[in-house]
Every structure is written in C-alpha cells, then in structure tokens.
Scaffold this motif. Structure first.
Motif, PDB file in Angstrom:
ATOM      1  N   ILE A   1       0.841  -1.206   0.000  1.00  0.00           N
ATOM      2  CA  ILE A   1       0.000   0.000   0.000  1.00  0.00           C
ATOM      3  C   ILE A   1       0.869   1.246   0.000  1.00  0.00           C
ATOM      4  O   ILE A   1       0.629   2.195  -0.756  1.00  0.00           O
ATOM      5  CB  ILE A   1      -0.985  -0.019   1.191  1.00  0.00           C
ATOM      6  CG1 ILE A   1      -2.098  -1.034   0.911  1.00  0.00           C
ATOM      7  CG2 ILE A   1      -1.560   1.360   1.470  1.00  0.00           C
ATOM      8  CD1 ILE A   1      -3.017  -1.290   2.079  1.00  0.00           C
ATOM      9  N   GLU A   2       1.889   1.257   0.824  1.00  0.00           N
ATOM     10  CA  GLU A   2       2.786   2.419   0.881  1.00  0.00           C
ATOM     11  C   GLU A   2       3.532   2.609  -0.437  1.00  0.00           C
ATOM     12  O   GLU A   2       3.675   3.726  -0.920  1.00  0.00           O
ATOM     13  CB  GLU A   2       3.777   2.254   2.041  1.00  0.00           C
ATOM     14  CG  GLU A   2       4.631   3.454   2.302  1.00  0.00           C
ATOM     15  CD  GLU A   2       3.841   4.704   2.669  1.00  0.00           C
ATOM     16  OE1 GLU A   2       4.266   5.802   2.278  1.00  0.00           O
ATOM     17  OE2 GLU A   2       2.796   4.581   3.334  1.00  0.00           O
ATOM     18  N   ARG A   3       4.001   1.519  -1.026  1.00  0.00           N
ATOM     19  CA  ARG A   3       4.702   1.609  -2.320  1.00  0.00           C
ATOM     20  C   ARG A   3       3.767   2.105  -3.425  1.00  0.00           C
ATOM     21  O   ARG A   3       4.170   2.889  -4.267  1.00  0.00           O
ATOM     22  CB  ARG A   3       5.293   0.245  -2.714  1.00  0.00           C
ATOM     23  CG  ARG A   3       6.365  -0.272  -1.786  1.00  0.00           C
ATOM     24  CD  ARG A   3       7.690   0.372  -1.988  1.00  0.00           C
ATOM     25  NE  ARG A   3       8.119   0.158  -3.357  1.00  0.00           N
ATOM     26  CZ  ARG A   3       8.963   0.940  -4.001  1.00  0.00           C
ATOM     27  NH1 ARG A   3       9.483   1.977  -3.413  1.00  0.00           N
ATOM     28  NH2 ARG A   3       9.310   0.700  -5.240  1.00  0.00           N
TER      29      ARG A   3
ATOM     30  N   LYS B   1       3.453   4.587 -20.709  1.00  0.00           N
ATOM     31  CA  LYS B   1       4.066   4.469 -19.382  1.00  0.00           C
ATOM     32  C   LYS B   1       4.120   3.000 -19.004  1.00  0.00           C
ATOM     33  O   LYS B   1       3.215   2.216 -19.317  1.00  0.00           O
ATOM     34  CB  LYS B   1       3.230   5.209 -18.326  1.00  0.00           C
ATOM     35  CG  LYS B   1       3.154   6.693 -18.495  1.00  0.00           C
ATOM     36  CD  LYS B   1       4.347   7.320 -17.860  1.00  0.00           C
ATOM     37  CE  LYS B   1       4.212   8.834 -17.882  1.00  0.00           C
ATOM     38  NZ  LYS B   1       5.422   9.467 -17.477  1.00  0.00           N
ATOM     39  N   LYS B   2       5.178   2.642 -18.324  1.00  0.00           N
ATOM     40  CA  LYS B   2       5.312   1.279 -17.817  1.00  0.00           C
ATOM     41  C   LYS B   2       4.399   1.138 -16.597  1.00  0.00           C
ATOM     42  O   LYS B   2       4.394   2.002 -15.717  1.00  0.00           O
ATOM     43  CB  LYS B   2       6.756   1.011 -17.416  1.00  0.00           C
ATOM     44  CG  LYS B   2       6.998  -0.376 -16.873  1.00  0.00           C
ATOM     45  CD  LYS B   2       8.435  -0.516 -16.396  1.00  0.00           C
ATOM     46  CE  LYS B   2       8.730  -1.879 -15.845  1.00  0.00           C
ATOM     47  NZ  LYS B   2       7.992  -2.220 -14.653  1.00  0.00           N
ATOM     48  N   ILE B   3       3.642   0.063 -16.568  1.00  0.00           N
ATOM     49  CA  ILE B   3       2.787  -0.190 -15.407  1.00  0.00           C
ATOM     50  C   ILE B   3       3.703  -0.574 -14.253  1.00  0.00           C
ATOM     51  O   ILE B   3       4.524  -1.481 -14.382  1.00  0.00           O
ATOM     52  CB  ILE B   3       1.774  -1.307 -15.696  1.00  0.00           C
ATOM     53  CG1 ILE B   3       0.869  -0.893 -16.854  1.00  0.00           C
ATOM     54  CG2 ILE B   3       0.949  -1.625 -14.451  1.00  0.00           C
ATOM     55  CD1 ILE B   3      -0.061  -1.973 -17.328  1.00  0.00           C
ATOM     56  N   PRO B   4       3.587   0.115 -13.114  1.00  0.00           N
ATOM     57  CA  PRO B   4       4.473  -0.183 -11.979  1.00  0.00           C
ATOM     58  C   PRO B   4       4.331  -1.631 -11.507  1.00  0.00           C
ATOM     59  O   PRO B   4       3.231  -2.195 -11.504  1.00  0.00           O
ATOM     60  CB  PRO B   4       4.002   0.786 -10.889  1.00  0.00           C
ATOM     61  CG  PRO B   4       3.243   1.848 -11.594  1.00  0.00           C
ATOM     62  CD  PRO B   4       2.684   1.219 -12.825  1.00  0.00           C
ATOM     63  N   ASP B   5       5.446  -2.212 -11.108  1.00  0.00           N
ATOM     64  CA  ASP B   5       5.446  -3.595 -10.626  1.00  0.00           C
ATOM     65  C   ASP B   5       4.491  -3.769  -9.451  1.00  0.00           C
ATOM     66  O   ASP B   5       3.852  -4.807  -9.311  1.00  0.00           O
ATOM     67  CB  ASP B   5       6.855  -4.017 -10.216  1.00  0.00           C
ATOM     68  CG  ASP B   5       7.794  -4.099 -11.410  1.00  0.00           C
ATOM     69  OD1 ASP B   5       7.301  -4.290 -12.537  1.00  0.00           O
ATOM     70  OD2 ASP B   5       9.015  -3.955 -11.216  1.00  0.00           O
ATOM     71  N   GLU B   6       4.406  -2.746  -8.603  1.00  0.00           N
ATOM     72  CA  GLU B   6       3.529  -2.824  -7.440  1.00  0.00           C
ATOM     73  C   GLU B   6       2.067  -2.941  -7.869  1.00  0.00           C
ATOM     74  O   GLU B   6       1.288  -3.681  -7.257  1.00  0.00           O
ATOM     75  CB  GLU B   6       3.702  -1.583  -6.548  1.00  0.00           C
ATOM     76  CG  GLU B   6       5.060  -1.473  -5.900  1.00  0.00           C
ATOM     77  CD  GLU B   6       6.134  -0.861  -6.799  1.00  0.00           C
ATOM     78  OE1 GLU B   6       7.280  -0.747  -6.353  1.00  0.00           O
ATOM     79  OE2 GLU B   6       5.834  -0.505  -7.963  1.00  0.00           O
ATOM     80  N   LEU B   7       1.703  -2.217  -8.906  1.00  0.00           N
ATOM     81  CA  LEU B   7       0.328  -2.277  -9.408  1.00  0.00           C
ATOM     82  C   LEU B   7       0.056  -3.633 -10.049  1.00  0.00           C
ATOM     83  O   LEU B   7      -1.023  -4.205  -9.877  1.00  0.00           O
ATOM     84  CB  LEU B   7       0.096  -1.137 -10.401  1.00  0.00           C
ATOM     85  CG  LEU B   7      -1.352  -0.811 -10.731  1.00  0.00           C
ATOM     86  CD1 LEU B   7      -2.161  -0.509  -9.473  1.00  0.00           C
ATOM     87  CD2 LEU B   7      -1.418   0.379 -11.673  1.00  0.00           C
ATOM     88  N   ILE B   8       1.033  -4.163 -10.756  1.00  0.00           N
ATOM     89  CA  ILE B   8       0.896  -5.498 -11.339  1.00  0.00           C
ATOM     90  C   ILE B   8       0.731  -6.534 -10.230  1.00  0.00           C
ATOM     91  O   ILE B   8      -0.091  -7.442 -10.339  1.00  0.00           O
ATOM     92  CB  ILE B   8       2.105  -5.833 -12.241  1.00  0.00           C
ATOM     93  CG1 ILE B   8       2.087  -4.945 -13.480  1.00  0.00           C
ATOM     94  CG2 ILE B   8       2.107  -7.310 -12.630  1.00  0.00           C
ATOM     95  CD1 ILE B   8       3.324  -5.032 -14.331  1.00  0.00           C
TER      96      ILE B   8
END
Length: 180
Positions: free
Chosen positions: A84-86, A136-143
C-alpha cells in the motif's frame, strides 16, 4: 502451521550451526520461502528469519546476513501494508507528469466507482488503457495487486492508495513548501 514447513525450518536451523558452507543453506531457504509465498503464514517465516539473522550476526557472517536481509525484504514486499505504501509513492511519482496526471484525473471518478463496486477487471482494463495510451510502464507494485488473490477490501485499499497520489500532494512536498 504445516508440519512439513516446520520440519524444514528445523532442518535449516540445525544446518546453521553445523554447516560452514552457507550456499546450500541459502538455496534451501529460498525453496521454503516459495512455500510461504504460495499461501503460508509469512509473518511466522519472517520472525524465524529475523531470529536466524540474529544468530548469524553473533557468528559474524556478513555475506550470509546480506543474503538473508534480501530474503527478508522480499517477504516484506509481499505484505499488504508495504505494498500500500509503495503504491501510494508510485502514484505520487507518476502524478509528476502533468499529462498523465490529467488522464488519470479525467477517469478517477469512474475508477473509484468501479473499485467500490468490486469490478476488478474493469478497473484493471481502464488503468492499463491509460498507461498504454501514455506509453508508461505499469508499476510492478500495481501489477502485483492485479495478480494477487486478495479479498475485495484489500484490492480497494490498493487502488485507493495508488490513486491517492493523483488527488493529493506528497507529505514531503507539503513540508518543503512550509519551510520556504
């Protein structure tokens, strides 16, 4: 806790005291972490690894401590509060691009409503469409949030925390403005 996991942890613990070649110990530990990543209680494993790290500190094994710290950090990354923080920070970073921020903000009420209604696939599709259209690259955290098998409330928390960066300002930015 699964008896197989407890027995494997005990085996590793004995090897810490008997084996000078820590590479084998490290490889076995990685395989056990995979068991926990597939649904076992990660907090228990994290506590055990922290105890092992303390044991290694007493023995002065710096290389092994560094490897163990990497594994502990890998476990922490999978925890909900860390994720969540990331996600919140990634949202703040991505909001720095004004065009991208405007694109998210133009769809934010729709994303929020779809999230509230637990329509994961539609939320994911809408976010992916925005990311792709702005290259934009989808952030790893969102993936990670998209592929996790979490309950609906946790998924909502993930999406809301990501969108938080597009709605508000980062705390540090507010403090910098006050100091100026």
């Amino acid at each position: 806790m699964d008896l197989k996991v407890i027995n494997e942890l005990d085996t590793i613990y004995r090897k810490v005291y008997q084996q000078e070649d820590m590479k084998n110990w490290f490889d076995e530990l990685k395989s056990i972490i995979e068991l926990f990543n597939n649904g076992y209680n990660l907090e228990y494993l994290e506590r055990q690894l922290l105890n092992y790290r303390d044991t290694l500190k007493n023995n002065g094994k710096k290389d092994e401590i560094n490897k163990l710290n990497g594994l502990i950090n890998n476990i922490k990354r999978r925890k909900s509060d860390f994720l969540i923080e990331r996600l919140k920070r990634k949202g703040y970073v991505l909001a720095g691009d004004t065009n991208f921020k405007n694109a998210i903000n133009s769809q934010i009420y729709r994303i929020l409503e779809l999230t509230r209604l637990n329509k994961r696939e539609e939320v994911v599709h809408l976010l992916m469409r925005i990311f792709v259209s702005y290259q934009k690259k989808i952030p790893d955290e969102l993936i990670e949030t998209m592929k996790q098998k979490t309950d609906n409330n946790l998924f909502k928390a993930y999406i809301y925390s990501f969108l938080c960066g597009f709605i508000g300002e980062e705390k540090e930015s507010k403090e910098e403005k006050l100091n100026e």
